[in-house]
Design a protein around this motif. Structure first.
Motif, PDB file in Angstrom:
ATOM      1  N   PHE A 184      -5.074  -0.374  -7.105  1.00 49.69           N
ATOM      2  CA  PHE A 184      -6.427   0.093  -6.806  1.00 49.69           C
ATOM      3  C   PHE A 184      -6.284   1.464  -6.141  1.00 49.69           C
ATOM      4  N   THR A 185      -6.947   2.476  -6.696  1.00 50.81           N
ATOM      5  CA  THR A 185      -6.744   3.848  -6.219  1.00 50.81           C
ATOM      6  C   THR A 185      -7.923   4.330  -5.393  1.00 50.81           C
ATOM      7  N   THR A 244     -10.223  -0.758   2.972  1.00 49.71           N
ATOM      8  CA  THR A 244      -9.021  -1.555   2.716  1.00 49.71           C
ATOM      9  C   THR A 244      -9.137  -2.944   3.323  1.00 49.71           C
ATOM     10  N   MET A 300      -2.360  -1.133  -3.862  1.00 49.52           N
ATOM     11  CA  MET A 300      -3.307  -0.059  -3.563  1.00 49.52           C
ATOM     12  C   MET A 300      -2.565   1.255  -3.367  1.00 49.52           C
ATOM     13  N   VAL A 342       0.838  -1.194   0.000  1.00 51.36           N
ATOM     14  CA  VAL A 342       0.000   0.000   0.000  1.00 51.36           C
ATOM     15  C   VAL A 342       0.873   1.244   0.000  1.00 51.36           C
TER      16      VAL A 342
END
Length: 445
Positions: free
Chosen positions: A92-93, A358, A67, A3
């Motif tokens: 993944f934003t 998340t 992410m 992340v």
């Protein structure tokens, strides 16, 4: 999971602190000193630089990340950051924004701005306020299992009828479970003989009906299902969104806004809200408009100092319940210590929503309690998982994690857990767990 978090302010720091134990976290911030400080505070990797640029994102290995979370205080910076990330890889934003205009654009066009998930700070804060208003004596409320289950946290006042009772005495409801009590710096997992003390924060899980009934026991003087008279002070975006959401729930709030042009605009957009153009710090005006007779006052002005002043005025006039929007997390304790009932910090609410998202890979839903001291998870049990086929009492004894199962939904029906309740595949289990044990519990499902 790898992340990358862009922005080491209050939101970014809170998210990083929640994720660091179980994920590989990199934090990007333009302030080199702040980045260096966070490296040692949270034991995460940090990169100093502009997170919107490809060079800085490449240094942070965004191209290989699972992410990216863009959570600076500037909406456009966050949107550009997500767009840049999409040119480097397939992370993944998640973007934090304040403007509901950006949110509406994103909702209308799939993955607009290169954003996969968007969190609107002002809207999240307003939704939080409205949930609490719906259960007047609660300080935190979250729905689970598509609304079949509700989690609520109550602060037990000295004069509350349940203060001094045992959990067995206070729990008179078939579909309600006491799952936790926060007392000073300790989390108590309640038993039948646990005494509920004044100043405790009690967390219950059950059907919405039973939670509402328990709310009546906690504070009999409060309206158990809705407040008839709500006054919102301040026509900020949070104030407007709060009024709009209340209108959707058939409330008819009053809203006080000092700026004439803004007041006229709000009156046009809020047909079921009485908008009053005046300075809400004017005590004579508040008395003249009978604000003291309101069930709830929400202060949503442009500064913490103004919200503090109006909140204190409202309490001195005799308003039973005051909810204050507090921009600075450092001020939350100040508001609570001087007697303001609920202080809602939009940044904290946003950080919790992003953290909740998340965790979707391990839980259907999640709520963060008491500054991340505990979490409420909703888990869907799969065939062959370690939680299936065992009575609840045996699970509690065999798993070395502090947790309490609060509710089970099975085939769309609520099941209240007891010691001999056996869990089945397909069950949705809502439980409170010590934050340190979240990953272990989730891995068993």
């Amino acid at each position: 999971m790898d992340v990358v978090i862009v922005g080491a302010g209050e939101v970014g720091t809170s998210i990083a602190a929640s994720l660091a134990a179980d994920h590989e976290v990199v934090v990007i911030d333009v302030d080199a000193d702040r980045a260096e400080q966070l490296k040692y505070e949270l034991d995460v990797l940090t990169v100093a630089g502009d997170g919107t640029t490809a060079d800085v994102q490449t240094t942070a290995a965004v191209g290989d990340a699972d992410m990216l979370i863009a959570c600076t205080d500037d909406d456009r910076t966050n949107l550009v950051t997500c767009g840049t990330a999409k040119t480097l890889g397939d992370a993944f934003t998640i973007a934090r924004v304040k403007s509901t205009e950006y949110l509406r654009t994103w909702e209308a066009a799939e993955r607009a701005f290169g954003v996969d998930f968007m969190v609107c700070t002002d809207l999240q804060a307003a939704e939080n306020i409205v949930r609490v208003i719906g259960l007047p004596s609660a300080i935190d409320v979250d729905p689970f299992a598509n609304g079949l289950v509700q989690m609520a946290e109550f602060e037990i006042a000295e004069e509350s009828p349940v203060a001094g009772q045992t959990v067995a005495e206070a729990d008179r409801f078939e579909s309600l479970t006491f799952v936790g009590i926060f007392r000073d710096d300790e989390m108590v997992l309640p038993r039948g003989d646990t005494v509920i003390c004044a100043a405790d924060r009690a967390v219950v899980i059950g059907s919405p009906e039973s939670v509402h009934l328990f709310a009546t026991d906690v504070a009999p003087e409060a309206t158990p299902d809705r407040a008839d008279e709500i006054v919102i002070v301040g026509g900020s975006e949070i104030g407007y969104q709060t009024a709009r959401l209340l209108e959707e729930r058939a409330f008819r709030p009053r809203l006080i806004e000092r700026d004439g042009e803004r007041a006229r605009s709000l009156a046009e957009d809020l047909p079921n809200t009485i908008v009053m153009e005046h300075d809400a710090t004017d005590a004579e005006f508040l008395a003249r408009e009978h604000v003291d007779e309101a069930d709830i006052v929400v202060t949503a002005l442009s500064s913490d100092e103004k919200n503090l002043l109006v909140s204190v005025l409202a309490k001195r006039m005799g308003v039973e319940r005051v909810i204050a929007v507090v921009d600075s997390p450092d001020y939350v304790t100040v508001f609570e210590e001087i007697g303001i009932d609920i202080a809602i910090n939009p940044r904290t609410v946003t950080a919790e929503e992003i953290t909740r998202f998340t965790y979707e890979s391990i839980a259907e839903n999640i709520a963060v309690l008491e500054n991340d001291r505990a979490e409420v998870l909703e888990l869907e049990l799969t065939e062959g998982c370690e939680l299936v086929g065992q009575p609840v009492a045996d699970l509690v004894e065999s798993i070395d994690v502090r947790f309490v199962i609060g509710a089970i939904t099975r085939d769309g029906e609520l099941v209240t857990p007891r010691g001999d309740t056996v869990l089945r595949p397909g069950d949705h289990v809502v439980l409170l767990v010590d934050t340190a044990g979240v990953s272990e519990i989730a891995s068993l499902a």
